[in-house]
Design a protein around this motif. Sequence first.
Motif, PDB file in Angstrom:
ATOM      1  N   TYR A 112      45.575  45.053  43.834  1.00 14.74           N
ATOM      2  CA  TYR A 112      46.964  44.660  43.596  1.00 14.74           C
ATOM      3  C   TYR A 112      47.749  44.659  44.906  1.00 14.74           C
ATOM      4  O   TYR A 112      48.479  43.722  45.217  1.00 14.74           O
ATOM      5  CB  TYR A 112      47.610  45.609  42.586  1.00 14.74           C
ATOM      6  N   LEU A 113      47.584  45.730  45.686  1.00 11.27           N
ATOM      7  CA  LEU A 113      48.325  45.843  46.947  1.00 11.27           C
ATOM      8  C   LEU A 113      47.886  44.801  47.966  1.00 11.27           C
ATOM      9  O   LEU A 113      48.680  44.376  48.798  1.00 11.27           O
ATOM     10  CB  LEU A 113      48.169  47.261  47.515  1.00 11.27           C
ATOM     11  N   LEU A 114      46.614  44.384  47.897  1.00 13.61           N
ATOM     12  CA  LEU A 114      46.108  43.373  48.821  1.00 13.61           C
ATOM     13  C   LEU A 114      46.388  41.958  48.316  1.00 13.61           C
ATOM     14  O   LEU A 114      46.102  40.985  49.000  1.00 13.61           O
ATOM     15  CB  LEU A 114      44.602  43.556  49.029  1.00 13.61           C
ATOM     16  N   GLY A 115      46.934  41.854  47.112  1.00 18.71           N
ATOM     17  CA  GLY A 115      47.297  40.540  46.569  1.00 18.71           C
ATOM     18  C   GLY A 115      46.134  39.754  45.997  1.00 18.71           C
ATOM     19  O   GLY A 115      46.179  38.540  45.928  1.00 18.71           O
ATOM     20  N   GLU A 116      45.091  40.424  45.590  1.00 14.56           N
ATOM     21  CA  GLU A 116      43.917  39.744  45.032  1.00 14.56           C
ATOM     22  C   GLU A 116      44.046  39.561  43.542  1.00 14.56           C
ATOM     23  O   GLU A 116      44.574  40.305  42.823  1.00 14.56           O
ATOM     24  CB  GLU A 116      42.646  40.512  45.345  1.00 14.56           C
TER      25      GLU A 116
END
Length: 89
Positions: free
Chosen positions: A85-89
């Motif tokens: 989520y934090l890496l935008g995947e």
Amino acid sequence: MKVNENGGVNSVQPYKKATAYSKTEKYVAGDGRTDELSISSEAMELSRDRTNAVERERVEQIKQAVQSGTYTIDVHKIADKMARYLLGE
């Protein structure tokens, strides 16, 4: 799903009138193409009944596991999802 002001929800073509017991959603793309989805009341009811039964069963399983002290949390799975989520995947 994006619904434009032009098309709106429940837009119906004159030769294809929707009944009061169905749900129709229409999407008009910027290039004029149109996607439309109609779901009958029977299909919505069947879907709702199945979803509710599955959810109730899962909630009951979790309740029993918590009460018996066997409920475990997979911290690696949570960490993986948080990282994605934090890496935008």
